[in-house]
Design a protein around this motif. Structure first.
Motif, PDB file in Angstrom:
ATOM      1  N   GLY A   1       0.785  -1.332  -0.023  1.00 40.23           N
ATOM      2  CA  GLY A   1       0.024  -0.136  -0.056  1.00 40.23           C
ATOM      3  C   GLY A   1       0.951   1.108   0.082  1.00 40.23           C
ATOM      4  O   GLY A   1       2.065   1.025   0.550  1.00 40.23           O
ATOM      5  N   TYR A   2       0.253   2.249  -0.484  1.00 41.32           N
ATOM      6  CA  TYR A   2       0.911   3.594  -0.482  1.00 41.32           C
ATOM      7  C   TYR A   2      -0.116   4.834  -0.429  1.00 41.32           C
ATOM      8  O   TYR A   2       0.475   5.785  -0.255  1.00 41.32           O
ATOM      9  N   ARG A   3      -1.229   4.538  -0.343  1.00 41.97           N
ATOM     10  CA  ARG A   3      -2.372   5.535  -0.183  1.00 41.97           C
ATOM     11  C   ARG A   3      -2.653   5.599   1.162  1.00 41.97           C
ATOM     12  O   ARG A   3      -2.706   4.590   1.880  1.00 41.97           O
ATOM     13  N   SER A   4      -3.224   6.746   1.620  1.00 39.90           N
ATOM     14  CA  SER A   4      -3.484   6.760   2.783  1.00 39.90           C
ATOM     15  C   SER A   4      -4.890   6.753   3.582  1.00 39.90           C
ATOM     16  O   SER A   4      -5.013   6.302   4.696  1.00 39.90           O
ATOM     17  N   LYS A   5      -5.889   6.757   2.710  1.00 40.38           N
ATOM     18  CA  LYS A   5      -7.299   6.629   2.986  1.00 40.38           C
ATOM     19  C   LYS A   5      -7.902   5.302   2.526  1.00 40.38           C
ATOM     20  O   LYS A   5      -7.594   4.665   1.657  1.00 40.38           O
ATOM     21  N   LEU A   6      -8.340   4.685   3.849  1.00 37.92           N
ATOM     22  CA  LEU A   6      -8.959   3.324   3.723  1.00 37.92           C
ATOM     23  C   LEU A   6      -9.857   3.205   2.433  1.00 37.92           C
ATOM     24  O   LEU A   6     -10.868   4.003   2.426  1.00 37.92           O
ATOM     25  N   GLY A   7      -9.710   2.365   1.329  1.00 40.71           N
ATOM     26  CA  GLY A   7     -10.594   2.256   0.247  1.00 40.71           C
ATOM     27  C   GLY A   7      -9.993   2.582  -0.941  1.00 40.71           C
ATOM     28  O   GLY A   7     -10.678   2.309  -2.034  1.00 40.71           O
ATOM     29  N   ASP A   8      -9.043   3.639  -0.786  1.00 33.91           N
ATOM     30  CA  ASP A   8      -8.595   4.266  -2.118  1.00 33.91           C
ATOM     31  C   ASP A   8      -7.816   3.074  -2.999  1.00 33.91           C
ATOM     32  O   ASP A   8      -7.878   3.275  -4.126  1.00 33.91           O
ATOM     33  N   HIS A   9      -7.201   2.203  -2.492  1.00 39.95           N
ATOM     34  CA  HIS A   9      -6.581   0.963  -3.186  1.00 39.95           C
ATOM     35  C   HIS A   9      -7.768   0.333  -4.104  1.00 39.95           C
ATOM     36  O   HIS A   9      -7.607  -0.046  -5.161  1.00 39.95           O
ATOM     37  N   ARG A  10      -8.710  -0.148  -3.241  1.00 44.58           N
ATOM     38  CA  ARG A  10      -9.744  -0.716  -3.833  1.00 44.58           C
ATOM     39  C   ARG A  10     -10.357   0.047  -5.059  1.00 44.58           C
ATOM     40  O   ARG A  10     -10.563  -0.185  -5.866  1.00 44.58           O
ATOM     41  N   ASP A  11     -10.638   1.355  -4.771  1.00 40.31           N
ATOM     42  CA  ASP A  11     -11.231   2.119  -5.756  1.00 40.31           C
ATOM     43  C   ASP A  11     -10.532   2.400  -6.770  1.00 40.31           C
ATOM     44  O   ASP A  11     -10.933   2.671  -8.104  1.00 40.31           O
ATOM     45  N   TYR A  12      -9.264   2.373  -6.790  1.00 36.38           N
ATOM     46  CA  TYR A  12      -8.234   2.742  -7.851  1.00 36.38           C
ATOM     47  C   TYR A  12      -8.312   1.381  -8.731  1.00 36.38           C
ATOM     48  O   TYR A  12      -8.239   1.250  -9.945  1.00 36.38           O
ATOM     49  N   ALA A  13      -7.989   0.240  -8.182  1.00 35.99           N
ATOM     50  CA  ALA A  13      -7.807  -1.015  -8.787  1.00 35.99           C
ATOM     51  C   ALA A  13      -9.374  -1.701  -9.352  1.00 35.99           C
ATOM     52  O   ALA A  13      -9.461  -2.656 -10.003  1.00 35.99           O
ATOM     53  N   LEU A  14     -10.375  -1.108  -8.641  1.00 31.66           N
ATOM     54  CA  LEU A  14     -11.791  -1.897  -8.479  1.00 31.66           C
ATOM     55  C   LEU A  14     -11.721  -3.391  -8.305  1.00 31.66           C
ATOM     56  O   LEU A  14     -12.190  -4.265  -8.980  1.00 31.66           O
TER      57      LEU A  14
END
Ligand SMILES: [Fe+2]
Length: 322
Positions: free
Chosen positions: A242-255
């Motif tokens: 991970g590298y993003r700070s907000k929980l859910g941002d990785h999921r929303d980026y990769a779908l």
């Protein structure tokens, strides 16, 4: 002859011809007004009616207009209880969750600056749940000696830090496999793990060819994923430091559903995307907040959460260890 099959066959063929020419199911008037070769009376004598002739031609009158009118009688004449008993929801239901091996997820350990009480709680959890898989989410080693931020150099020499940290890492993976024999083990790398490479490239880029940290992250019975950028995908779920700070941002980026670490803040968030429920699980933190290496925050009070993650057929969860 009223029901002469030969005549019926010719009528059917002619109705189909007109349907093709019009590009739709013809009404009786359509047929008669667009070159149908049989009279209305002839068709009625042969089939008994226009609708019967259409059905015989495989052109159901019911399909002619999908927006068939619904009368008040259709609506209010129905028995409501009977109707509801046979009711099937038209709302799309989400797919059943994908089968997921029971997976214990260990966040940032930061050996040798680790909270050993949290780690012992994790071992106790392993002994009880006996998961099929364990993934360490990176920042296995703190690599404080290779930080570019101001940190103390009065705790360990770089060699001591690596020696102690590597020994603790080996003990960690050995203990996991001792508690759950045959468990599938994965090691991925985090930003702290690759600090020595970053420092080297900053000052001596050409030296990259002659330098490797790989051996410090390879352990018996463990699959190590040495490319820190590459996503590990297990059962359709991305595991990445991970590298993003907000929980859910990785999921929303990769779908895609994701498991991460990095922020030291455990938790789970869900989002429905096109009928599928995606999640992001953050595995939290196992470092020692009071250690010199991890006391770089501006306040002593931090929001980092001790604990670990777990996923099974019921979904993901963060298990806090206060
Ligand atoms: Fe970390």
């Amino acid at each position: 002859m009223a029901n002469d099959p030969a005549i019926q066959h010719e009528i059917i063929a002619d109705i189909k011809r007109i349907a093709i020419e019009l590009g739709r199911i013809p009404t009786r008037d359509d047929y008669l007004g667009n070159g149908g070769i049989f009279s209305g009376r002839k068709i009625e004598m042969s089939f008994g009616g226009w609708t019967v002739a259409l059905n015989a031609a495989g052109l159901s009158a019911a399909k002619r207009d999908k927006r068939a009118k619904v009368s008040n009688e259709d609506i209010f004449g129905r028995d409501l209880v009977e109707q509801l008993a046979g009711h099937q929801s038209q709302i799309a239901t989400p797919d059943a969750p994908k089968p997921m091996k029971s997976t214990a997820v260990v966040g940032d350990l930061h050996f040798p600056f680790t909270n050993m009480q949290t780690l012992e709680k994790f071992y106790a959890f392993l002994a009880k749940e006996k998961p099929a898989r364990c993934v360490q989410m990176g920042d296995l080693l703190d690599q404080m000696s290779h930080s570019k931020f101001p940190t103390s150099r009065n705790i360990y020499t770089p060699a001591q830090e690596m020696s102690i940290g590597h020994k603790m890492s080996k003990e960690f993976w050995a203990r996991v496999q001792e508690i759950v024999p045959g468990i599938e083990c994965h090691q991925i790398l985090g930003n702290h793990d690759v600090r020595p490479i970053k420092r080297l490239i900053e000052s001596y880029p050409a030296g990259e060819l002659f330098f490797s940290i790989d051996r410090f992250y390879q352990f018996d019975g463990v699959t190590t994923h040495l490319d820190a950028r590459k996503e590990l995908i297990l059962d359709g779920v991305i595991f990445h430091h991970g590298y993003r700070s907000k929980l859910g941002d990785h999921r929303d980026y990769a779908l895609m559903s994701c498991v991460v670490g990095h922020t030291h803040t455990g938790g789970v968030t869900f989002r429905q995307v096109r009928g599928e429920i995606l999640f992001e699980l953050n595995a939290g933190f196992m470092g020692d907040v009071d250690s010199k290496a991890l006391s770089y925050t501006s306040q002593k009070i931090v929001q980092w959460t001790q604990g670990f993650g777990y996923i099974d057929q019921y979904g993901p969860r963060f298990i806090p260890c206060p």
